[in-house]
Write a protein that holds these residues in place. Structure first.
Motif, short mmCIF file in Angstrom:
data_model
loop_
_atom_site.label_atom_id
_atom_site.label_comp_id
_atom_site.label_asym_id
_atom_site.label_seq_id
_atom_site.Cartn_x
_atom_site.Cartn_y
_atom_site.Cartn_z
N GLN A 173 0.92 -1.12 0.01
CA GLN A 173 0.10 -0.11 -0.02
C GLN A 173 0.94 1.28 -0.03
N ALA A 174 1.97 1.23 0.79
CA ALA A 174 2.97 2.52 0.88
C ALA A 174 3.32 2.64 -0.57
N VAL A 175 3.87 1.43 -1.14
CA VAL A 175 4.75 1.69 -2.54
C VAL A 175 3.72 2.24 -3.51
N VAL A 176 2.30 1.59 -3.62
CA VAL A 176 1.50 2.20 -4.15
C VAL A 176 1.12 3.57 -4.09
N SER A 177 1.04 4.02 -3.05
CA SER A 177 0.56 5.33 -2.57
C SER A 177 1.50 6.27 -3.00
N HIS A 178 3.00 5.86 -2.56
CA HIS A 178 4.16 6.86 -2.85
C HIS A 178 4.17 6.92 -4.55
N ARG A 206 10.16 10.72 -4.42
CA ARG A 206 11.12 9.60 -5.10
C ARG A 206 11.74 8.82 -4.12
N LEU A 207 12.27 9.58 -3.13
CA LEU A 207 13.17 8.69 -2.20
C LEU A 207 11.98 7.93 -1.25
N ASP A 208 10.90 8.34 -1.01
CA ASP A 208 9.72 7.65 -0.35
C ASP A 208 9.44 6.39 -0.97
N VAL A 209 9.07 6.53 -2.33
CA VAL A 209 9.12 5.23 -3.01
C VAL A 209 10.09 4.19 -2.87
N ALA A 210 11.61 4.86 -3.20
CA ALA A 210 12.67 4.03 -3.05
C ALA A 210 12.52 3.42 -1.50
N SER A 211 12.57 4.24 -0.60
CA SER A 211 12.38 3.57 0.85
C SER A 211 11.35 2.48 1.21
N SER A 212 10.13 2.62 0.55
CA SER A 212 9.06 1.66 0.75
C SER A 212 9.47 0.32 -0.11
N THR A 213 9.93 0.72 -1.16
CA THR A 213 10.29 -0.49 -2.19
C THR A 213 11.27 -1.42 -1.76
N ILE A 214 12.54 -0.58 -0.98
CA ILE A 214 13.31 -1.45 -0.52
C ILE A 214 12.83 -2.41 0.69
N ALA A 215 11.97 -1.77 1.64
CA ALA A 215 11.35 -2.49 2.91
C ALA A 215 10.67 -3.58 2.32
N LEU A 216 9.64 -3.34 1.24
CA LEU A 216 9.19 -4.45 0.64
C LEU A 216 9.97 -5.71 0.01
N ALA A 217 11.27 -5.21 -0.49
CA ALA A 217 12.00 -6.15 -0.92
C ALA A 217 12.64 -7.11 0.28
N ALA A 218 12.98 -6.46 1.42
CA ALA A 218 13.34 -7.37 2.36
C ALA A 218 12.28 -8.21 2.94
N VAL A 219 11.10 -7.84 2.80
CA VAL A 219 9.82 -8.65 3.09
C VAL A 219 9.71 -9.86 2.14
N ARG A 220 9.67 -9.64 1.16
CA ARG A 220 9.74 -10.59 -0.01
C ARG A 220 11.01 -11.49 0.07
N LEU A 221 12.11 -11.13 0.42
CA LEU A 221 13.15 -11.80 0.69
C LEU A 221 12.87 -12.83 1.77
N ASP A 222 12.33 -12.44 2.72
CA ASP A 222 11.99 -13.33 4.16
C ASP A 222 11.00 -14.21 3.93
N LEU A 223 10.25 -13.78 2.72
CA LEU A 223 8.99 -14.85 2.61
C LEU A 223 9.62 -15.96 1.46
N GLY A 224 10.86 -15.70 1.07
CA GLY A 224 11.53 -16.78 0.20
C GLY A 224 11.38 -16.53 -1.24
N ASP A 225 10.99 -15.22 -1.58
CA ASP A 225 10.81 -15.15 -3.05
C ASP A 225 12.04 -14.10 -3.46
N ALA A 226 13.25 -14.64 -3.63
CA ALA A 226 14.30 -13.83 -4.02
C ALA A 226 14.01 -13.15 -5.34
N ALA A 227 13.60 -13.61 -6.20
CA ALA A 227 13.54 -13.10 -7.53
C ALA A 227 12.78 -11.74 -7.30
N GLU A 228 11.65 -11.78 -6.82
CA GLU A 228 10.79 -10.63 -6.53
C GLU A 228 11.54 -9.49 -5.62
#
Length: 194
Positions: free
Chosen positions: A138-143, A157-179
């Motif tokens: 939701q944060a990535v979409v809104s930003h 744009r920095l907000d978009v990057a910040s929320s995107t990198i936070a999402l990347a960390a969650v996706r990694l912990d969910l086992g989705d290294a590609a996303e």
């Protein structure tokens, strides 16, 4: 200015709220709770007299933000993450109340997205990856929408990057290294374009 006006009454609360943010930036973690307590006490006094005062609600929201961020920085796992989550959710609720009366306010939209990012980060640290992913998306979409409406705004744009990198960390912990890798690459591209 009239010393009895809501704006005048709120001014000290705003100063304490800003002080709490400076204390966080200076990593003075022990100083943050009493400063937040004082800011909250003063903001609540204004809200007692003027219950719908938007700026008082926003000051209280950002006091809750400072509290939450302090909890994450001091103890980002377990109990600290839960306390941060509660603080961020209280703050978001207040911002949403104000936004309901000002739905087109760009700064409030940014605040909502930032609170969602913080909630997502706290959920991530607390181990609730599914809920964290939901908030961060939701944060990535809104930003992203805000950035599309104001593409020259580097802060958004920095907000978009910040929320995107936070999402990347969650996706990694969910086992989705590609996303996770794809999201991290998008965040890096946004940062490089600043």
């Amino acid at each position: 200015a009239d010393p009895e006006s809501p704006a005048r009454q709120l001014m000290p609360a705003g100063i304490y709220m800003l002080l709490s943010q400076l204390q966080l930036d200076a990593m003075q973690f022990e100083a943050v709770p009493p400063t937040c307590d004082k800011a909250s006490e003063l903001a609540q006094a204004v809200l007692q007299r003027w219950p719908q005062h938007a700026n008082a609600k926003l000051v209280q929201a950002f006091v809750d933000h400072s509290r939450g961020y302090n909890f994450l920085l001091r103890d980002g796992s377990g109990h600290g993450a839960q306390q941060a989550l509660e603080s961020f959710r209280r703050g978001l609720a207040l911002v949403l109340e104000v936004q309901a009366r000002q739905p087109n306010d760009v700064l409030l939209k940014r605040d909502v997205a930032s609170f969602r990012e913080n909630i997502g980060s706290a959920l991530h640290r607390a181990g609730d990856l599914t809920a964290a992913e939901h908030e961060l998306r939701q944060a990535v979409v809104s930003h992203g929408e805000q950035s599309a409406n104001d593409p020259s705004n580097a802060n958004i744009r920095l907000d978009v990057a910040s929320s995107t990198i936070a999402l990347a960390a969650v996706r990694l912990d969910l086992g989705d290294a590609a996303e996770a890798s794809s999201a991290a690459s998008r965040a890096v591209a946004l940062l490089e374009a600043l």
